[in-house]
Design a protein around this motif. Structure first.
Motif: not given
Length: 115
Positions: A1-18, A22-32
């Motif tokens: 399970m991937y635990y979320i420590k922190d999440a931040k909006f970074r920017r708007m992007a486009e993927f396959n025209g959509v 873009e959200i940067q997610v920092s993990p709650g577990a050390v090795d993630d």
């Protein structure tokens, strides 16, 4: 399970025209690793879907130049996210999305930019 420590909006992007947030997610577990999660409006226009995820193994000491020692960024297919452990992978992915979208700051940015 991937635990979320922190999440931040970074920017708007486009993927396959959509358009995606873009959200940067920092993990709650050390090795993630950090994750860059790309979120777009779902087909109904009332919710959100994760359209792309990228694991970040970037190391500022070695990745500031053209480094071929390792892959600093690796795309994660949805079926390979949460591919081990308990609960089942599909449930892990669902919980991850719910946890990410429970962040009021993230939802406010999604509402602002993905209209």
């Amino acid at each position: 399970m991937y635990y979320i420590k922190d999440a931040k909006f970074r920017r708007m992007a486009e993927f396959n025209g959509v358009p995606c947030a873009e959200i940067q997610v920092s993990p709650g577990a050390v090795d993630d690793p950090d994750l860059f999660v790309y979120i777009a409006r779902d087909s109904s226009g009332t919710g959100y879907d994760i359209v792309r995820m990228v694991r970040s193994y970037a190391d500022l000491e070695i990745d500031w130049f053209n480094n071929n020692l390792h892959d600093a960024y690796a795309v994660v297919s949805e079926e390979n996210f949460g591919d081990h452990g308990w609960p089942e992978p599909a449930q892990q992915r669902k919980q991850f999305k719910e946890n990410l979208l429970s962040n009021n700051d993230i939802v406010a940015k999604l509402e602002q930019y993905l209209t």
